[in-house]
Design an enzyme around this catalytic site. Structure first.
Site, short mmCIF file in Angstrom:
data_model
loop_
_atom_site.label_atom_id
_atom_site.label_comp_id
_atom_site.label_asym_id
_atom_site.label_seq_id
_atom_site.Cartn_x
_atom_site.Cartn_y
_atom_site.Cartn_z
N GLU A 28 -37.38 -29.05 14.53
CA GLU A 28 -37.42 -28.29 13.27
C GLU A 28 -36.44 -27.12 13.33
O GLU A 28 -35.89 -26.80 14.39
CB GLU A 28 -38.83 -27.76 13.03
CG GLU A 28 -39.37 -26.93 14.18
CD GLU A 28 -40.15 -25.71 13.74
OE1 GLU A 28 -39.71 -25.05 12.77
OE2 GLU A 28 -41.18 -25.41 14.37
N VAL A 109 -42.46 -27.47 10.17
CA VAL A 109 -43.01 -28.70 10.74
C VAL A 109 -43.21 -29.73 9.61
O VAL A 109 -42.76 -30.88 9.71
CB VAL A 109 -44.33 -28.42 11.48
CG1 VAL A 109 -45.07 -29.72 11.81
CG2 VAL A 109 -44.07 -27.62 12.75
N ASP A 141 -55.25 -19.67 2.88
CA ASP A 141 -53.89 -19.97 3.33
C ASP A 141 -53.95 -21.07 4.38
O ASP A 141 -54.30 -20.83 5.52
CB ASP A 141 -53.25 -18.70 3.90
CG ASP A 141 -51.79 -18.91 4.31
OD1 ASP A 141 -51.36 -20.08 4.42
OD2 ASP A 141 -51.09 -17.92 4.53
N LYS A 162 -50.55 -22.17 16.39
CA LYS A 162 -50.24 -20.78 16.70
C LYS A 162 -51.53 -19.97 16.80
O LYS A 162 -52.41 -20.07 15.95
CB LYS A 162 -49.30 -20.21 15.65
CG LYS A 162 -47.85 -20.46 16.03
CD LYS A 162 -46.92 -20.20 14.90
CE LYS A 162 -47.19 -21.20 13.81
NZ LYS A 162 -46.27 -21.05 12.70
#
Ligand code: PSU
Ligand code: MN
Length: 312
Positions: A28, A109, A141, A162
């Site tokens: 990416e 991604v 979100d 993450k």
């Protein structure tokens, strides 16, 4: 109106590799444009490509330049994207924006998986750092990465989601969407900077060959979801979860106070955490990205070997 296929530029290297069925690993470019500071971003992009070549596979860094979608950016093009000031962060919904504006941008991604689906280069393996997921305390979100993982059949190598995310919620979403989560040499879901999270994976596998066999079994059932391979950050660069957690909480609180939402949130948090850890989190980030590129190349190689056996 130009057809989407006509806006896709495949590099000669990737074309050649696809033509003779060499193993290809997609990379990416949001990590370049929004995830890492200069000059580490360019250095890392080049290092990842080199690591993939060293394993005998072909890298395909994906991104937008002037409204064209590149499958396999050349060295000069990567340099341009890494140094460009006005670049977008491009998920699938942003394709039309960059195309119509003739803009440049790093694909996330989800954006990269979407690109691979349309690329006509038969790219099955993709390496990234950490996938997006469900954010903490931010209303609603949820990264488009999860949607892409639910619908695009590729092997995606990451170091977990993450750590800035709500990891239990992210794992629940992956389960709902029938995305298998493989722990590479571990039964624990890695948390990006940390090797541990206290959360489980759906299956532990220990070799690239086992991963390929698993993916083939998954898709043989008619499943269309991705297979997510989580590869813990190398121990020498890992930061323990107990050390990371207060720092992540502080950065998240600051983001809330500054009312940073949406696409800006992830880059803000990554940068702030790097400041708070005096660069250690960035070192972990670079290390896990390289580690994932290497494993992805090994998986791509095992994939090609299995394909050959099937055809023979
Ligand atoms: N992993 C990193 N750094 C990054 C990202 C992942 O180590 O910058 C990027 C990826 O491109 C991922 C994106 O798709 O962050 C997720 O953004 P969002 O949460 O806004 O969907
Ligand atoms: Mn988001």
């Amino acid at each position: 109106m130009t057809r989407f296929e006509e806006l896709i530029i495949t590099s000669n290297e990737v074309k050649r590799a696809a033509g003779i069925s060499l193993s290809i690993v997609a990379l990416e470019s949001t990590v370049l444009t929004h995830g890492l500071p200069r000059p580490q971003n360019l250095q890392l992009a080049n290092d990842m490509e080199r690591a993939i070549r060293a394993e005998g596979a072909t890298p395909a860094t994906i991104g937008f330049l002037d409204g064209y979608l590149h499958i396999g950016l050349t060295e000069g093009e990567i340099e341009r994207l890494a140094n460009e000031r006005n670049v977008s962060k491009v998920g699938p919904r942003d394709f039309a924006t960059v195309i119509s504006q003739g803009a440049s941008g790093g694909t996330t991604v989800a954006g990269t998986m979407f690109a691979c689906k349309h690329a006509n280069a038969n790219i099955k393996v993709f390496a990234t750092g950490g996938i997006g997921g469900v954010h903490r305390e931010s209303g609603f979100d949820v990264s488009a990465d999860l949607q892409a993982l639910a619908t695009i059949p590729m092997i995606v190598v990451c170091a977990g989601a993450k750590a800035i995310l709500d990891l239990p919620a992210t794992l629940e979403y992956l389960e709902t969407m029938s995305v298998p989560v493989i722990g590479y040499g571990t039964d624990e879901f890695p948390a990006f900077y940390s090797r541990e999270s206290g959360l489980g994976v759906s299956v532990q596998l220990d070799t690239p060959k086992e991963i390929v066999e698993f993916a083939r079994a998954h898709w043989s059932t008619g499943m269309k979801s991705a297979v997510l391979v989580t590869n813990p950050v190398p121990g020498t660069d890992a930061i323990s979860q107990s050390e990371m957690e207060p720092i992540i909480e502080q950065a998240s609180r600051e983001a809330q106070k500054k009312e940073i939402h949406g696409q800006q949130l992830t880059p803000f948090l990554l940068e702030r955490i790097s400041e708070l850890t005096k660069g250690r989190s960035m070192r972990a980030n670079l290390s896990l990205l390289l580690n994932n590129a290497r494993l992805a190349a090994q998986i791509a190689h095992a994939w090609r070997t299995a394909e050959k056996r099937r055809v023979a």
